[in-house]
Motif scaffolding. Structure first.
Motif, PDB file in Angstrom:
ATOM      1  N   PRO A  85       0.809  -1.227   0.000  1.00 58.60           N
ATOM      2  CA  PRO A  85       0.000   0.000   0.000  1.00 58.60           C
ATOM      3  C   PRO A  85       0.840   1.275   0.000  1.00 58.60           C
ATOM      4  O   PRO A  85       0.320   2.359  -0.284  1.00 58.60           O
ATOM      5  CB  PRO A  85      -0.817  -0.116   1.285  1.00 58.60           C
ATOM      6  CG  PRO A  85       0.017  -0.973   2.178  1.00 58.60           C
ATOM      7  CD  PRO A  85       0.712  -1.956   1.282  1.00 58.60           C
ATOM      8  N   SER A  86       2.133   1.165   0.325  1.00 56.49           N
ATOM      9  CA  SER A  86       2.975   2.358   0.382  1.00 56.49           C
ATOM     10  C   SER A  86       4.433   1.941   0.251  1.00 56.49           C
ATOM     11  O   SER A  86       4.778   0.764   0.425  1.00 56.49           O
ATOM     12  CB  SER A  86       2.771   3.114   1.694  1.00 56.49           C
ATOM     13  OG  SER A  86       3.234   2.322   2.788  1.00 56.49           O
ATOM     14  N   VAL A  87       5.292   2.916  -0.034  1.00 58.80           N
ATOM     15  CA  VAL A  87       6.721   2.620  -0.129  1.00 58.80           C
ATOM     16  C   VAL A  87       7.262   2.254   1.248  1.00 58.80           C
ATOM     17  O   VAL A  87       8.097   1.346   1.385  1.00 58.80           O
ATOM     18  CB  VAL A  87       7.483   3.827  -0.717  1.00 58.80           C
ATOM     19  CG1 VAL A  87       8.979   3.534  -0.794  1.00 58.80           C
ATOM     20  CG2 VAL A  87       6.945   4.177  -2.102  1.00 58.80           C
ATOM     21  N   THR A  88       6.797   2.931   2.271  1.00 64.78           N
ATOM     22  CA  THR A  88       7.288   2.637   3.623  1.00 64.78           C
ATOM     23  C   THR A  88       6.922   1.225   4.067  1.00 64.78           C
ATOM     24  O   THR A  88       7.592   0.646   4.924  1.00 64.78           O
ATOM     25  CB  THR A  88       6.736   3.659   4.628  1.00 64.78           C
ATOM     26  OG1 THR A  88       5.300   3.720   4.504  1.00 64.78           O
ATOM     27  CG2 THR A  88       7.305   5.039   4.370  1.00 64.78           C
ATOM     28  N   ALA A  89       5.859   0.655   3.451  1.00 65.76           N
ATOM     29  CA  ALA A  89       5.446  -0.702   3.829  1.00 65.76           C
ATOM     30  C   ALA A  89       6.348  -1.774   3.231  1.00 65.76           C
ATOM     31  O   ALA A  89       6.244  -2.950   3.606  1.00 65.76           O
ATOM     32  CB  ALA A  89       4.003  -0.946   3.386  1.00 65.76           C
ATOM     33  N   ILE A  90       7.244  -1.390   2.327  1.00 58.35           N
ATOM     34  CA  ILE A  90       8.136  -2.376   1.707  1.00 58.35           C
ATOM     35  C   ILE A  90       9.064  -2.977   2.756  1.00 58.35           C
ATOM     36  O   ILE A  90       9.412  -4.155   2.700  1.00 58.35           O
ATOM     37  CB  ILE A  90       8.929  -1.722   0.552  1.00 58.35           C
ATOM     38  CG1 ILE A  90       7.960  -1.336  -0.579  1.00 58.35           C
ATOM     39  CG2 ILE A  90      10.018  -2.643   0.034  1.00 58.35           C
ATOM     40  CD1 ILE A  90       8.593  -0.490  -1.677  1.00 58.35           C
ATOM     41  N   GLY A  91       9.495  -2.142   3.705  1.00 56.58           N
ATOM     42  CA  GLY A  91      10.303  -2.657   4.804  1.00 56.58           C
ATOM     43  C   GLY A  91      11.793  -2.514   4.618  1.00 56.58           C
ATOM     44  O   GLY A  91      12.563  -2.836   5.531  1.00 56.58           O
ATOM     45  N   SER A  92      12.226  -2.068   3.450  1.00 52.93           N
ATOM     46  CA  SER A  92      13.651  -1.815   3.214  1.00 52.93           C
ATOM     47  C   SER A  92      13.753  -0.609   2.290  1.00 52.93           C
ATOM     48  O   SER A  92      12.836  -0.324   1.514  1.00 52.93           O
ATOM     49  CB  SER A  92      14.325  -3.033   2.580  1.00 52.93           C
ATOM     50  OG  SER A  92      13.725  -3.345   1.334  1.00 52.93           O
ATOM     51  N   PRO A  93      14.871   0.123   2.354  1.00 53.91           N
ATOM     52  CA  PRO A  93      14.985   1.334   1.534  1.00 53.91           C
ATOM     53  C   PRO A  93      14.925   1.019   0.040  1.00 53.91           C
ATOM     54  O   PRO A  93      15.505   0.036  -0.432  1.00 53.91           O
ATOM     55  CB  PRO A  93      16.362   1.892   1.926  1.00 53.91           C
ATOM     56  CG  PRO A  93      16.655   1.303   3.266  1.00 53.91           C
ATOM     57  CD  PRO A  93      16.026  -0.056   3.249  1.00 53.91           C
ATOM     58  N   VAL A  94      14.203   1.861  -0.684  1.00 55.60           N
ATOM     59  CA  VAL A  94      14.098   1.760  -2.142  1.00 55.60           C
ATOM     60  C   VAL A  94      14.608   3.071  -2.726  1.00 55.60           C
ATOM     61  O   VAL A  94      14.061   4.135  -2.443  1.00 55.60           O
ATOM     62  CB  VAL A  94      12.634   1.505  -2.572  1.00 55.60           C
ATOM     63  CG1 VAL A  94      12.533   1.508  -4.092  1.00 55.60           C
ATOM     64  CG2 VAL A  94      12.141   0.185  -2.011  1.00 55.60           C
TER      65      VAL A  94
END
Length: 693
Positions: free
Chosen positions: A71-80
């Protein structure tokens, strides 16, 4: 948030952000979609074909393209490191905030409806850009079509691009796609592609700098509507050329319609064509007028070399094509010189007795008898000190259709021709009706450009020769600003220019007849009376010449007062104009490129003659001299039809002084001295005008 201001740290941060743009650890596509009508779908499809890990971000759908979403970039769990945003303008800022919070160092804004819309959209774009820069990240776009780097496996553009060595920077997605298809025709492809969009943050200069450091890029193709900081763009292109990566530019501004469209497309401020041409000459940028020309020239630039001069050998296997190629070469300013006896004899020894060998060379059926006559003749041409370049035209590449044995020999001949050219560092351009044959491909693979039409081949060779004949003058540095000029009346302008070293005749400003009498007593007759406050005073009878004595001066004063009622007049000594040529010398300040110096034939007919040369300012006296001598009417300066030559050095010094003055005063929008009288005895400015921006 703390913003670092240390230059070394900032440079490292920006380099890291640009590295993240082209070679990120991972990519997040915000707005990924299953809807085939949306960019979020097209970009996701292309991105998944590449080698970089891809995260699909969608707030409402658990899967896109059959892959799980977040749902969000922060939800990926690792830096992108790289985020691509393809959401409506209303959601763009929130998406940027999410990307930055998720560790993005580079953001590609696909979303439209921001800066190009003006008003609130522009304000929103500026606010978002400030956020991105404060976070130490960089923004490409918005309103752009993506980014691609074949060396890193990044495929974040809406369409596929052929692999090659041409770096493409474009403010138009469709023009980039058209160029890509044209490059394929020449056996070329794309190393990197970046879509400029609105250039809210990253601009063409930033991307050129990034391409200069990219090992996979051999030349840079740019389509740009708005140069933002034109001087910086020119300096970046100059660095690219110095690194052996020439920049080829296609831009708009030749017509009012193209300017209107650019403004509606990207909100662009378009610089005039004459300004862009001056910048190209300074920086060594190759300017073209169409994507087809861009592709033709790029092939020549990446495969061939700049010839030593214009002396061109025409080498053909048909009399008609030899003649047409000779005329095409001459039309491009190339010199199809007659060979000396030694070279003629050497060429004749390789060909049938019926061959033409004086230049152009016509093998007269030699190809069918012995296909290897082509590399043998070309070896003589490449080795000759009397030949700077060779333009080959005709049927080569088609002999292979006569049978497999000849086909193999033709490819062998092509490889030998390419090897000879490389060994001698020669310049060879080939046109053949069989431009897609195995023989033609062998030439291209060996570094010899091959074209379908003789006009394109001759044009490309002419452009290469021009690079030798007209080397770039360099992008001049601007000095630190001087104390601002505030008063720009005629006499105030004269004082400013005189302080810069520009010579004027003796003069005084007068507002009454008594002042006129007093001023005239200190001047040398004959005198000139000029009405002040009128830019076109000559057309309105506001300049009265050759006033021999006080009586004539007073009569002129009274006459001018009745007709024009000027607020004041200038009474001036009349310059000795015997043998004079009147010149226009001026500087205009372009909002993108800064001061532009203009010189030309001047006086009352300046706007009719339109014989003007321009350069980015400031210019040196030597550069000013070259500008004067490049005028169409330069023969008037050097002594046409028995006239004494004028003092060109004195005129050039005035041009340089005016250009230096303008460069040091960014508040000055325009300076014009028209006319400057260049005589055999020196040069003087006879009028002065300064306009503040």
């Amino acid at each position: 948030m703390t913003i670092t201001t240390d230059p070394a740290t900032m440079a490292g941060t920006e380099a890291g952000a640009l590295a993240a743009l082209f070679s990120p650890n991972a990519v997040a596509i915000i707005g990924a979609s299953d809807d085939t009508r949306k960019y979020g779908n097209w970009l996701a499809v292309q991105a998944l074909k590449g080698d970089i890990p891809v995260h699909l971000v969608n707030r409402t759908r658990p899967t896109v393209l059959g892959r799980p979403t977040v749902p969000s970039v922060t939800a990926i769990g690792s830096p992108v490191e790289l985020a691509v945003i393809a959401v409506p303008a209303a959601g763009f800022e929130a998406a940027v905030d999410d990307a930055l919070a998720g560790g993005a160092r580079a953001i590609v804004g696909i979303s439209a409806g921001l800066g190009e819309a003006g008003g609130e959209g522009l304000a929103l774009q500026e606010r978002i850009t400030a956020k991105v820069r404060a976070a130490g990240a960089r923004l490409l776009g918005p309103n752009c079509l993506g980014v691609l780097d074949h060396s890193s496996g990044l495929t974040l553009a809406s369409n596929e691009f052929p692999v090659g060595t041409i770096g493409v920077i474009s403010q138009s997605g469709n023009l980039a796609l058209e160029l890509a298809t044209l490059l394929v025709d020449h056996g070329l492809g794309v190393s990197r592609f970046a879509s400029l969009g609105n250039q809210a943050d990253l601009d063409a200069a930033d991307l050129i700098d990034a391409y200069v450091d990219h090992a996979g890029t051999a030349a840079i193709a740019v389509y740009c509507e708005d140069f933002r900081d034109g001087r910086r763009f020119a300096r970046a292109a100059q660095r690219a050329a110095a690194a052996g990566k020439p920049v080829v530019l296609l831009t708009v501004g030749a017509t009012d319609a193209s300017v209107r469209n650019a403004k509606s497309h990207t909100g662009a401020m378009v610089s005039s064509g004459i300004v862009v041409e001056a910048a190209c000459r300074a920086a060594g940028i190759e300017q073209v007028s169409s994507p087809a020309q861009m592709a033709h020239l790029l092939q020549a630039l990446v495969r061939s070399t700049v010839p030593r001069g214009p002396r061109t050998a025409v080498f053909a296997d048909g009399g008609g094509q030899a003649s047409v190629a000779s005329d095409s070469a001459a039309a491009q300013g190339l010199d199809v010189v007659e060979f000396g006896p030694a070279l003629q004899a050497a060429v004749a020894a390789e060909l049938p007795p019926t061959a033409a060998v004086s230049n152009p060379v016509d093998v007269a059926g030699g190809g069918e008898q012995d296909i290897m006559c082509f590399p043998r003749v070309l070896e003589h041409l490449n080795a000759s000190s009397d030949v700077d370049a060779t333009l080959m035209s005709g049927y080569f590449g088609g002999y292979g259709s006569y049978g497999p044995e000849l086909a193999a020999r033709e490819v062998e001949a092509a490889r030998a021709m390419a090897a000879s050219t490389a060994a001698h560092g020669g310049t060879v351009i080939v046109q053949t009706m069989n431009w897609q044959s195995a023989g033609a491909e062998a030439l291209r693979e060996g570094g010899v450009p091959v074209y379908r039409g003789i006009e394109e081949a001759a044009w490309a060779l002419g452009r290469l020769a021009r690079r030798q004949a007209e080397p770039p003058t360099g992008v001049p540095a601007l000095p630190e600003p001087a104390a601002a000029v505030e008063d720009t009346g005629y006499y105030a302008s004269r004082r400013v220019l005189a302080a810069a070293g520009v010579p004027f005749v003796g003069a005084a400003e007068v507002a009454t007849e008594d002042e006129l009498r007093q001023a005239a007593a200190g001047l040398r007759y004959p005198l000139v009376l000029k009405a002040l406050g009128d830019e076109h005073k000559s057309d309105r009878g506001g300049v009265l010449l050759n006033l021999a004595d006080e009586a004539a001066l007073l009569a002129a004063w009274r006459d001018m007062g009745q007709r024009l009622a000027p607020p004041s007049c200038s009474v001036e000594e009349m310059a000795d104009l015997s043998g004079a040529v009147e010149l226009l010398v001026g500087v205009r300040r372009d909002p993108r490129f800064g001061p532009l110096v203009l010189v030309g034939l001047g006086g009352v007919f300046a706007e009719i003659l339109k014989d003007v040369r321009c350069a980015l300012g400031p210019v040196t006296a030597a550069q000013a001299r070259d500008m004067l001598l490049s005028l169409r009417g330069a023969a008037l300066l050097t002594g046409a039809r028995g006239r004494a030559p004028v003092d060109i050095e004195a005129a050039a010094a005035i041009v340089a002084q005016i250009s230096e003055l303008a460069a040091a005063h960014p508040e000055i929008a325009e300076i014009e001295c028209n006319p400057v009288a260049a005589t055999p005895r020196g040069a003087q400015a006879l009028d002065a005008r300064i306009v503040l921006g």
